[in-house]
Design a protein around this motif. Structure first.
Motif, PDB file in Angstrom:
ATOM      1  N   ASN A 158       7.083  -0.698   8.902  1.00 47.61           N
ATOM      2  CA  ASN A 158       8.080   0.312   8.576  1.00 47.61           C
ATOM      3  C   ASN A 158       7.628   1.021   7.301  1.00 47.61           C
ATOM      4  N   VAL A 159       7.821   2.324   7.251  1.00 44.45           N
ATOM      5  CA  VAL A 159       7.383   3.110   6.090  1.00 44.45           C
ATOM      6  C   VAL A 159       8.048   2.623   4.806  1.00 44.45           C
ATOM      7  N   SER A 160       9.206   2.001   4.906  1.00 41.21           N
ATOM      8  CA  SER A 160       9.890   1.475   3.713  1.00 41.21           C
ATOM      9  C   SER A 160       9.076   0.394   3.005  1.00 41.21           C
ATOM     10  N   LYS A 161       8.053  -0.136   3.683  1.00 43.74           N
ATOM     11  CA  LYS A 161       7.231  -1.186   3.088  1.00 43.74           C
ATOM     12  C   LYS A 161       6.035  -0.645   2.303  1.00 43.74           C
ATOM     13  N   LEU A 162       5.937   0.667   2.181  1.00 43.99           N
ATOM     14  CA  LEU A 162       4.915   1.223   1.308  1.00 43.99           C
ATOM     15  C   LEU A 162       5.056   0.641  -0.098  1.00 43.99           C
ATOM     16  N   ILE A 163       3.953   0.256  -0.703  1.00 43.30           N
ATOM     17  CA  ILE A 163       4.000  -0.221  -2.093  1.00 43.30           C
ATOM     18  C   ILE A 163       4.403   0.934  -3.005  1.00 43.30           C
ATOM     19  N   TRP A 164       3.726   2.058  -2.848  1.00 42.81           N
ATOM     20  CA  TRP A 164       4.075   3.290  -3.562  1.00 42.81           C
ATOM     21  C   TRP A 164       4.628   4.258  -2.518  1.00 42.81           C
ATOM     22  N   ASN A 165       5.927   4.571  -2.630  1.00 46.46           N
ATOM     23  CA  ASN A 165       6.532   5.413  -1.607  1.00 46.46           C
ATOM     24  C   ASN A 165       6.005   6.849  -1.714  1.00 46.46           C
ATOM     25  N   VAL A 166       6.452   7.702  -0.814  1.00 45.47           N
ATOM     26  CA  VAL A 166       5.915   9.061  -0.749  1.00 45.47           C
ATOM     27  C   VAL A 166       6.116   9.803  -2.064  1.00 45.47           C
ATOM     28  N   ALA A 167       7.310   9.729  -2.630  1.00 44.98           N
ATOM     29  CA  ALA A 167       7.589  10.444  -3.874  1.00 44.98           C
ATOM     30  C   ALA A 167       6.733   9.918  -5.024  1.00 44.98           C
ATOM     31  N   GLU A 168       6.605   8.601  -5.131  1.00 40.57           N
ATOM     32  CA  GLU A 168       5.773   8.010  -6.192  1.00 40.57           C
ATOM     33  C   GLU A 168       4.308   8.378  -6.010  1.00 40.57           C
ATOM     34  N   THR A 169       3.861   8.400  -4.751  1.00 38.54           N
ATOM     35  CA  THR A 169       2.478   8.775  -4.464  1.00 38.54           C
ATOM     36  C   THR A 169       2.202  10.200  -4.928  1.00 38.54           C
ATOM     37  N   ILE A 170       3.108  11.112  -4.625  1.00 41.18           N
ATOM     38  CA  ILE A 170       2.934  12.501  -5.057  1.00 41.18           C
ATOM     39  C   ILE A 170       2.907  12.595  -6.582  1.00 41.18           C
ATOM     40  N   GLU A 171       3.734  11.825  -7.257  1.00 44.09           N
ATOM     41  CA  GLU A 171       3.727  11.831  -8.722  1.00 44.09           C
ATOM     42  C   GLU A 171       2.371  11.383  -9.267  1.00 44.09           C
ATOM     43  N   HIS A 172       1.855  10.269  -8.763  1.00 46.57           N
ATOM     44  CA  HIS A 172       0.568   9.762  -9.246  1.00 46.57           C
ATOM     45  C   HIS A 172      -0.581  10.700  -8.873  1.00 46.57           C
ATOM     46  N   LEU A 173      -0.564  11.194  -7.644  1.00 45.12           N
ATOM     47  CA  LEU A 173      -1.653  12.046  -7.175  1.00 45.12           C
ATOM     48  C   LEU A 173      -1.705  13.357  -7.948  1.00 45.12           C
TER      49      LEU A 173
END
Length: 231
Positions: A172-187
């Motif tokens: 399930n996508v909810s199991k991402l360590i870094w969710n979509v929003a956090e990923t965009i912030e870091h990237l």
């Protein structure tokens, strides 16, 4: 301006319900972004996110309801599948905060990060870049993009992959360590994101080898299926 030879055509991905296609700028990928996949690769914990890139022309674009084809790549005997949620960026920016990330998302798609695992592992052992394991021709199959407004609750969507009608990956996508929003912030702290960027957000556990003749069917709930035949 004239050119020495004809420049390549713009790589694009079809959009559900839209006659215009999504022109692709860059492809960013997140490594080891599901805990169970990190464990199967020999790692644990919530390590800082890291990224690698694939060229835009590595995409294998598969229209809705169609089965795409991918040639078995050269120089490998251990080609692995990695099913992923793909984020399509519609508004660029740098140093984007997680709270503002949704404003930059155009939509979502289903993708496969195909990996020449033996070549990747060899490069890791030598302390060398492993582009040869990840960024090869045809290494990024992708289905149509579903616009954000029609994508549903992507952050809690089931994600799965079947090979020859047998389950390989299911999570399930909810199991991402870094969710979509956090990923965009870091990237976006490392690169200025541009309209047309694609972000492959990571794969859950269950990665394994495929061979010529295998049929892969990937799915993220609400985004349809991605079907690819290896030949």
């Amino acid at each position: 301006m004239s050119f020495l030879f004809s420049p390549p055509a713009t790589v694009s991905v079809p959009v559900m319900g839209e006659s215009r296609a999504f022109p692709v700028h860059r492809i960013y990928c997140v490594g080891r972004n599901y805990e169970e996949h990190a464990k199967e690769m020999g790692f644990t914990g919530r390590e800082p996110p890291f990224f690698f890139l694939k060229p835009a022309d590595a995409l294998v674009v598969v229209a809705a309801g169609q089965t795409g084809t991918m040639p078995y790549p050269s120089q490998t005997s251990n080609l692995h599948h990695e099913i992923e949620l793909v984020v399509a960026i519609g508004k660029g920016g740098k140093n984007i905060k997680a709270a503002d990330a949704a404003q930059h998302i155009y939509g979502y798609a289903v993708g496969l990060d195909m990996t020449r695992r033996d070549l990747q592992n060899d490069m890791k052992k030598q302390g060398r870049p492993w582009c040869i394991g990840k960024a090869f021709d045809h290494s990024a199959p992708i289905g149509p993009i579903t616009p954000l407004a029609h994508a549903g609750d992507v952050n809690n969507a089931d994600i799965r992959l079947q090979v020859n009608d047998s389950d390989r990956q299911r999570s399930n996508v909810s199991k991402l360590i870094w969710n979509v929003a956090e990923t965009i912030e870091h990237l976006s702290a490392a690169w200025e994101l541009q309209p047309g960027d694609l972000i492959y957000t990571g794969t859950p556990e269950g990665v394994a080898a495929v061979v010529k003749g295998d049929k892969l069917v990937g799915e993220v709930a609400g985004l349809g299926q991605l079907k690819v035949q290896i030949f």
